[in-house]
Scaffold this active site. Sequence first.
Site, PDB file in Angstrom:
ATOM      1  N   LYS A   1      66.614  64.536  -5.267  1.00 48.20           N
ATOM      2  CA  LYS A   1      65.973  63.995  -6.334  1.00 48.20           C
ATOM      3  C   LYS A   1      64.794  63.286  -6.235  1.00 48.20           C
ATOM      4  CE  LYS A   1      70.640  63.339  -8.153  1.00 48.20           C
ATOM      5  NZ  LYS A   1      71.077  64.057  -9.678  1.00 48.20           N
TER       6      LYS A   1
ATOM      7  N   MET B   1      76.181  70.939 -15.570  1.00 49.10           N
ATOM      8  CA  MET B   1      75.660  69.798 -16.445  1.00 49.10           C
ATOM      9  C   MET B   1      74.288  69.927 -17.292  1.00 49.10           C
ATOM     10  SD  MET B   1      76.153  66.864 -17.709  1.00 49.10           S
ATOM     11  CE  MET B   1      77.478  65.479 -17.285  1.00 49.10           C
TER      12      MET B   1
ATOM     13  N   ASN C   1      81.747  55.482 -14.407  1.00 51.33           N
ATOM     14  CA  ASN C   1      82.363  56.303 -13.230  1.00 51.33           C
ATOM     15  C   ASN C   1      83.031  55.113 -11.983  1.00 51.33           C
ATOM     16  OD1 ASN C   1      81.652  58.491 -14.012  1.00 51.33           O
ATOM     17  ND2 ASN C   1      79.805  58.853 -12.878  1.00 51.33           N
TER      18      ASN C   1
ATOM     19  N   VAL D   1      69.969  67.510 -10.656  1.00 49.74           N
ATOM     20  CA  VAL D   1      70.500  68.619  -9.656  1.00 49.74           C
ATOM     21  C   VAL D   1      71.407  67.826  -8.897  1.00 49.74           C
ATOM     22  CG1 VAL D   1      68.154  69.298  -9.605  1.00 49.74           C
ATOM     23  CG2 VAL D   1      68.294  67.263  -8.357  1.00 49.74           C
TER      24      VAL D   1
ATOM     25  N   SER E   1      75.264  60.532 -11.171  1.00 56.14           N
ATOM     26  CA  SER E   1      76.331  59.773 -11.550  1.00 56.14           C
ATOM     27  C   SER E   1      76.670  58.438 -10.797  1.00 56.14           C
ATOM     28  CB  SER E   1      77.527  60.696 -10.867  1.00 56.14           C
ATOM     29  OG  SER E   1      77.405  62.058 -11.420  1.00 56.14           O
TER      30      SER E   1
ATOM     31  N   GLU F   1      73.677  65.865  -6.297  1.00 56.20           N
ATOM     32  CA  GLU F   1      73.717  64.282  -5.944  1.00 56.20           C
ATOM     33  C   GLU F   1      73.293  64.198  -4.551  1.00 56.20           C
ATOM     34  OE1 GLU F   1      73.588  62.890  -9.233  1.00 56.20           O
ATOM     35  OE2 GLU F   1      74.842  61.395  -8.443  1.00 56.20           O
TER      36      GLU F   1
ATOM     37  N   ASN G   1      80.972  64.132 -19.362  1.00 52.30           N
ATOM     38  CA  ASN G   1      81.723  65.425 -19.608  1.00 52.30           C
ATOM     39  C   ASN G   1      83.167  65.505 -20.424  1.00 52.30           C
ATOM     40  OD1 ASN G   1      80.982  68.040 -18.289  1.00 52.30           O
ATOM     41  ND2 ASN G   1      80.830  66.895 -16.327  1.00 52.30           N
TER      42      ASN G   1
ATOM     43  N   HIS H   1      72.470  58.658 -18.229  1.00 54.23           N
ATOM     44  CA  HIS H   1      73.819  59.178 -17.909  1.00 54.23           C
ATOM     45  C   HIS H   1      74.847  59.760 -18.742  1.00 54.23           C
ATOM     46  CE1 HIS H   1      77.716  58.650 -15.487  1.00 54.23           C
ATOM     47  NE2 HIS H   1      77.174  59.842 -15.020  1.00 54.23           N
TER      48      HIS H   1
HETATM   49  N1  3HC Z   1      80.626  70.344 -29.950  1.00 51.59           N
HETATM   50  C1  3HC Z   1      80.884  69.333 -30.692  1.00 51.59           C
HETATM   51  N2  3HC Z   1      82.042  68.454 -30.993  1.00 51.59           N
HETATM   52  C2  3HC Z   1      83.034  69.429 -30.502  1.00 51.59           C
HETATM   53  C3  3HC Z   1      82.892  70.632 -29.592  1.00 51.59           C
HETATM   54  C4  3HC Z   1      81.620  71.142 -29.542  1.00 51.59           C
HETATM   55  N3  3HC Z   1      81.673  72.170 -28.616  1.00 51.59           N
HETATM   56  N4  3HC Z   1      84.223  70.831 -29.204  1.00 51.59           N
HETATM   57  C5  3HC Z   1      85.004  70.032 -30.041  1.00 51.59           C
HETATM   58  N5  3HC Z   1      84.308  68.900 -30.557  1.00 51.59           N
HETATM   59  C6  3HC Z   1      84.936  67.803 -31.166  1.00 51.59           C
HETATM   60  C7  3HC Z   1      86.210  68.068 -32.036  1.00 51.59           C
HETATM   61  O1  3HC Z   1      85.821  68.516 -33.238  1.00 51.59           O
HETATM   62  C8  3HC Z   1      87.112  66.860 -31.985  1.00 51.59           C
HETATM   63  O2  3HC Z   1      86.180  65.953 -32.693  1.00 51.59           O
HETATM   64  P1  3HC Z   1      87.452  65.113 -33.750  1.00 51.59           P
HETATM   65  O3  3HC Z   1      88.185  64.251 -33.117  1.00 51.59           O
HETATM   66  O4  3HC Z   1      86.255  64.206 -34.892  1.00 51.59           O
HETATM   67  O5  3HC Z   1      87.918  66.085 -34.509  1.00 51.59           O
HETATM   68  C9  3HC Z   1      86.618  66.100 -30.478  1.00 51.59           C
HETATM   69  O6  3HC Z   1      85.321  66.963 -30.145  1.00 51.59           O
HETATM   70  C10 3HC Z   1      87.429  66.625 -29.424  1.00 51.59           C
HETATM   71  O7  3HC Z   1      87.683  68.000 -29.443  1.00 51.59           O
HETATM   72  P2  3HC Z   1      89.175  68.859 -28.914  1.00 51.59           P
HETATM   73  O8  3HC Z   1      90.095  68.562 -30.002  1.00 51.59           O
HETATM   74  O9  3HC Z   1      88.540  70.254 -28.576  1.00 51.59           O
HETATM   75  O10 3HC Z   1      89.593  68.209 -27.607  1.00 51.59           O
HETATM   76  P3  3HC Z   1      90.417  67.357 -27.177  1.00 51.59           P
HETATM   77  O11 3HC Z   1      91.251  66.513 -28.157  1.00 51.59           O
HETATM   78  O12 3HC Z   1      91.656  68.428 -26.619  1.00 51.59           O
HETATM   79  O13 3HC Z   1      90.013  66.405 -26.130  1.00 51.59           O
HETATM   80  C11 3HC Z   1      88.452  66.004 -24.433  1.00 51.59           C
HETATM   81  C12 3HC Z   1      89.230  66.891 -25.117  1.00 51.59           C
HETATM   82  C13 3HC Z   1      87.488  65.513 -25.433  1.00 51.59           C
HETATM   83  C14 3HC Z   1      87.771  66.105 -23.103  1.00 51.59           C
HETATM   84  C15 3HC Z   1      89.620  64.687 -24.259  1.00 51.59           C
HETATM   85  O14 3HC Z   1      90.396  65.403 -23.351  1.00 51.59           O
HETATM   86  C16 3HC Z   1      88.765  63.443 -23.408  1.00 51.59           C
HETATM   87  O15 3HC Z   1      88.203  62.680 -24.151  1.00 51.59           O
HETATM   88  N6  3HC Z   1      88.940  63.527 -22.077  1.00 51.59           N
HETATM   89  C17 3HC Z   1      88.254  62.349 -21.148  1.00 51.59           C
HETATM   90  C18 3HC Z   1      87.018  62.919 -20.724  1.00 51.59           C
HETATM   91  C19 3HC Z   1      86.234  61.944 -19.806  1.00 51.59           C
HETATM   92  O16 3HC Z   1      86.956  61.075 -19.534  1.00 51.59           O
HETATM   93  N7  3HC Z   1      85.021  62.216 -19.588  1.00 51.59           N
HETATM   94  C20 3HC Z   1      84.332  61.477 -18.741  1.00 51.59           C
HETATM   95  C21 3HC Z   1      84.367  62.002 -17.080  1.00 51.59           C
HETATM   96  S1  3HC Z   1      83.357  61.270 -16.131  1.00 51.59           S
HETATM   97  C22 3HC Z   1      81.736  61.907 -16.212  1.00 51.59           C
HETATM   98  O17 3HC Z   1      81.830  62.934 -16.828  1.00 51.59           O
HETATM   99  C23 3HC Z   1      80.661  61.379 -15.513  1.00 51.59           C
HETATM  100  C24 3HC Z   1      79.869  62.079 -14.510  1.00 51.59           C
HETATM  101  O18 3HC Z   1      78.937  61.471 -13.824  1.00 51.59           O
HETATM  102  C25 3HC Z   1      81.028  62.449 -13.202  1.00 51.59           C
END
Ligand code: 3HC
Length: 345
Positions: free
Chosen positions: A93, A9, A186, A86, A115, A88, A139, A136
């Site tokens: 922290k 992260m 979350n 760092v 988180s 959790e 991912n 926050h």
């Molecule tokens: N930099 C910038 N933009 C990028 C990129 C990069 N390195 N790589 C890809 N992109 C863009 C793409 O161009 C695309 O944009 P567009 O729709 O405008 O064309 C968009 O990001 C999606 O990219 P991909 O096509 O490569 O990805 P997918 O369509 O396969 O989707 C995903 C992947 C975005 C991970 C999707 O599956 C998703 O939204 N999943 C849900 C993720 C989620 O719920 N995350 C939250 C988790 S909770 C958390 O993190 C909190 C923590 O505290 C635990």
Amino acid sequence: VGIVGAGLMAAQLALLFAQRLSVPVIMRDLDDERVTQGLAHVHGALDKLVSSGRMPATTADRIRADVHGTTDLDDMAGCDFVIEAVTEILDLKKRVFAELETIVSPTTVLATNTSALSVTRMAADLKHPERVVGLHFFNPVAQMPLVEVIHAERTSIEATATAFAVAKKLRKTAVGVADRPGFVVNRLLVLLLGEIVRAVESGTPVDVADRALRPLGLPMGPFALFDLVGPAVGLHVLTSLREELGDRFARSEGLERIVAEGIKVVQPPVAKGVPADVDPAIQEVFGPAGGPGALDEAGVLDQVLTALTVEIGHMLDEEVVASVSQIDLCMILGAGWPFASGGIA
Ligand code: 3HC
């Protein structure tokens, strides 16, 4: 900008801050190996951005030169803004912020990417708790447009305003959130995950539970999401929310075993962009499928939606956000809830 930690992260944050703010960024971790790994992650991500045509090589070179690593917290003395990412553990922290306070200037804003831990408790013993604010991220950091800005009990208006301004410069959409366990995204995502494993532990086959939410059109199934955030992080959030908010957040011995034994929960995706399915082999971890408690896909979906509805009611009562539309916004931008559905609520 200072980033405390050099894990996955932290490295994603270092890249984003250097890219969007065009300022030097320093990442600090405990030993050279972790710092080297964090920097390698940033460099690897930059290489991919250049080779896929998303970033000019000159920009990548500028960012590479702007992101530094260190093992010495004192190197953060010149930072105007420090964010910690760092492990959790509340005491850890608190210690990081207490040490930072002796090093940085009196006006430096201290942000946490926690988180699920209480930002108020994290700041409580500091000389200047008013400079601590939650920021926050989700991912994958580059792709998820949301940032939750958490104003803790004593956060100053200046620190909150700085967090919103920084989020805007990072080209994220910021939503102000109260310092309640799990904030918005979350809290709902791990509740959902908890309901899925509750169904599995009551006899529903894992593949049925994994498919059950497909009518919602989410970007990935629950087990793929658990894999994306990292099983240890997912379980940690679920456990902290159960401690804070009660048994609505399921306890699962199966998930505990998956984390303890490092069991992989999903199969390799069949093609790029196709979400990964649950690995049916993990059924063994949860016990045999079948019996009177087993649900079909519609039954699991109904159970999950009921739990989410009840939870959103609690969140509105607790004033976690100013209006229900902000919960929709958070789920669309932070968890990929389909835009066309209007959100979750
Ligand atoms: N930099 C910038 N933009 C990028 C990129 C990069 N390195 N790589 C890809 N992109 C863009 C793409 O161009 C695309 O944009 P567009 O729709 O405008 O064309 C968009 O990001 C999606 O990219 P991909 O096509 O490569 O990805 P997918 O369509 O396969 O989707 C995903 C992947 C975005 C991970 C999707 O599956 C998703 O939204 N999943 C849900 C993720 C989620 O719920 N995350 C939250 C988790 S909770 C958390 O993190 C909190 C923590 O505290 C635990």
